[in-house]
Design an enzyme around this catalytic site. Structure first.
Site: not given
Length: 223
Positions: A18-21, A172
Site C-alpha cells: 500500500f501507498d500511504v498518503d 492513489d
C-alpha cells in the site's frame, strides 16, 4: 472468524503493498495546504490548488524542486514544519485500518511503499499505527530511485521474499501505478485520493477500487 496460521490466502495474492498518503491516510488537503503555505513564504506566490494535488505521491524534496528549484531544501523544512503543526487534519480513511487488519489476519503479507522519508513517516506512525499490520515499510530514502521507478516495490518484494506475480500494489497516484507496473506486480488504483480517476485509468491499473471492501474481493476474501 479467521482461520489460524498457517493459513494460505485463498486468492491469487500472497502480499498486498500500500501507498500511504491518499491511499490509507486522508492527507491531500493538508499536503496541499503545506505546499501553498511554503510557496507563499519562499516564493511570494501560490499556484492553483490542482497543481499541488498533482504533486502528491512524489517525494517531498522532489515536490520542492519542482516548485522552488534551488530553494528546495529550505522549502522542505517549512513544509514539514507546517504539516506537523497541523497534523490533527491527518486521518485514516474510513475502513483503512479494518482492511489492513482483515488482510493481515487472513495471512497476507502486507507492506507500505511510500514517498515519505522515514523521518516524515515516523511522525505519522506515532499517530496512526499502520506498522501494527505490516511486515515491511519502504520509505523514499531506502532506494536511490523512488516511485515512479520500480525500485521501492522491488525492495519490498525482496524483503518479503515474494514473487512479483503474487503481489498487488495499491496506490492513489499515477506514480504508484507506474512503479508497480514497472516492477511486474498487479496494480490497483485507489480512487478516493486526490488524483482524478481518469488520470489513474490512463495508467491501465489491473483493478480500480472505489471502496476498501473491493480490495478484499480482489484478494478472494469477500464476495
Amino acid at each position: 472468524m479467521f482461520l489460524q496460521p498457517p493459513y494460505e490466502p485463498p486468492g491469487a495474492f500472497r502480499t498486498v503493498l500500500f501507498d500511504v498518503d491518499g491511499t490509507l491516510i486522508d492527507t491531500a488537503e493538508l499536503i496541499a495546504d503545506a505546499l501553498e503555505h511554503t510557496c507563499r513564504v519562499h516564493l511570494g506566490r501560490t499556484h492553483p490548488r490542482e497543481a499541488y494535488y498533482a504533486l502528491i505521491g512524489k517525494p517531498a524534496i522532489v515536490q520542492m524542486q519542482i516548485l522552488g528549484g534551488d530553494k528546495a531544501s529550505e522549502m522542505m523544512d517549512t513544509a514539514v514544519a507546517y504539516y506537523e503543526e497541523h497534523h490533527e487534519k491527518e486521518k485514516p480513511f474510513d475502513g483503512a485500518l479494518d482492511t489492513l487488519a482483515f488482510l493481515s489476519e487472513a495471512g497476507l503479507r502486507l507492506g507500505l511503499v511510500t514517498s515519505k522519508t522515514r523521518y516524515e513517516l515516523d511522525f505519522t506512525l506515532k499517530r496512526i499505527p499502520l506498522q501494527r499490520y505490516v511486515r515491511v515499510i519502504i520509505t523514499a530514502d531506502l532506494t536511490t530511485r523512488p516511485k515512479p521507478f520500480p525500485d521501492p516495490v522491488y525492495l519490498a518484494l525482496q524483503t518479503l521474499q515474494i514473487g512479483a506475480n503474487e503481489a498487488l500494489f495499491i496506490g492513489d497516484s499515477p506514480y504508484d501505478l507506474q512503479s508497480g507496473r514497472a516492477a511486474g506486480v498487479k496494480t490497483g488504483a485507489a480512487t478516493w485520493g486526490p488524483h482524478p480517476r481518469a488520470v489513474l485509468q490512463q495508467e491501465q491499473p489491473d483493478f480500480v477500487f472505489t471502496q476498501f471492501r473491493e480490495i478484499l474481493r480482489a484478494c478472494g476474501l469477500a464476495s
